[in-house]
Design a protein around this motif. Structure first.
Motif, short mmCIF file in Angstrom:
data_model
loop_
_atom_site.label_atom_id
_atom_site.label_comp_id
_atom_site.label_asym_id
_atom_site.label_seq_id
_atom_site.Cartn_x
_atom_site.Cartn_y
_atom_site.Cartn_z
N THR A 63 8.63 -5.90 -0.74
CA THR A 63 7.95 -7.17 -0.52
C THR A 63 8.48 -8.19 -1.52
O THR A 63 9.06 -7.82 -2.55
N SER A 65 6.68 -9.94 -3.45
CA SER A 65 5.93 -9.75 -4.70
C SER A 65 6.52 -8.62 -5.54
O SER A 65 6.57 -8.72 -6.76
N CYS A 96 5.60 -7.20 7.96
CA CYS A 96 5.14 -5.84 7.72
C CYS A 96 4.19 -5.43 8.84
O CYS A 96 3.24 -6.16 9.15
N ASP A 99 0.51 -5.00 7.39
CA ASP A 99 -0.16 -6.17 6.83
C ASP A 99 0.59 -7.41 7.26
O ASP A 99 1.66 -7.72 6.73
N THR A 102 2.20 -9.92 4.87
CA THR A 102 3.29 -9.47 4.02
C THR A 102 4.59 -9.43 4.80
O THR A 102 4.62 -9.08 5.98
N ASP A 104 8.44 -7.80 4.81
CA ASP A 104 9.31 -6.75 4.28
C ASP A 104 10.74 -7.27 4.19
O ASP A 104 11.25 -7.88 5.15
#
Length: 150
Positions: A63, A65, A96, A99, A102, A104
């Motif tokens: 991710t 993050s 993702c 989620d 999010t 990827d």
């Protein structure tokens, strides 16, 4: 060459001040050398850092993050870096499945091939001046740098 000669300064407040200036100067020197090595490949140091992180995650995606957490330069804009790498087809981005908030990020084969070329270049050139040190000196340098950050 000694730091005094490099920056044409003969006096420092103390050895700590001299070491601090020496670290800053050497860091900039190494960054410039690294940037010069990457330039013919059309990527920047932060882009290279993201690609290395993604290679370490491969075949699992990462991710944005996670990239931010692991990047060497915490001030870099990871989303913008991923945009540029995606435009160069070195990474892909997908939502993702677990989620939807999010995204990827996954390194592509083209990205992996680029890193292989850079690995070979680094091994051939022994770049960065770090190879002027013995393995024991390098181990001691790593220990001292870790101690500075503690």
């Amino acid at each position: 060459m000694k730091i005094e000669e490099e920056i044409k300064q003969t006096a420092f407040r103390n050895e700590y001040h001299k070491a601090y200036i020496n670290l800053l100067y050497t860091s900039n020197f190494l960054q410039q050398e690294h940037g010069s090595m990457l330039k013919p490949f059309g990527i920047t140091s932060p882009q290279f850092n993201v690609l290395r992180i993604l290679r370490g995650q491969y075949p699992k995606p990462a991710t944005v993050s996670l990239l931010i957490e692991r990047m060497l330069d915490k001030t870099s804009n990871a989303s913008r870096i991923v945009d540029k790498l995606e435009a160069k087809e070195l990474v892909t981005r997908k939502q993702c499945p677990n989620d939807r908030r999010t995204v990827d990020v996954l390194i592509t084969e083209k990205g992996l091939d680029l890193l292989k070329q850079l690995d070979a270049l680094d091994n051939d050139n022994k770049s960065g001046g770090i190879y002027n040190l013995t393995e024991d000196e390098t181990r001691e340098l790593n220990r001292m740098l870790d101690k500075i950050r503690d």
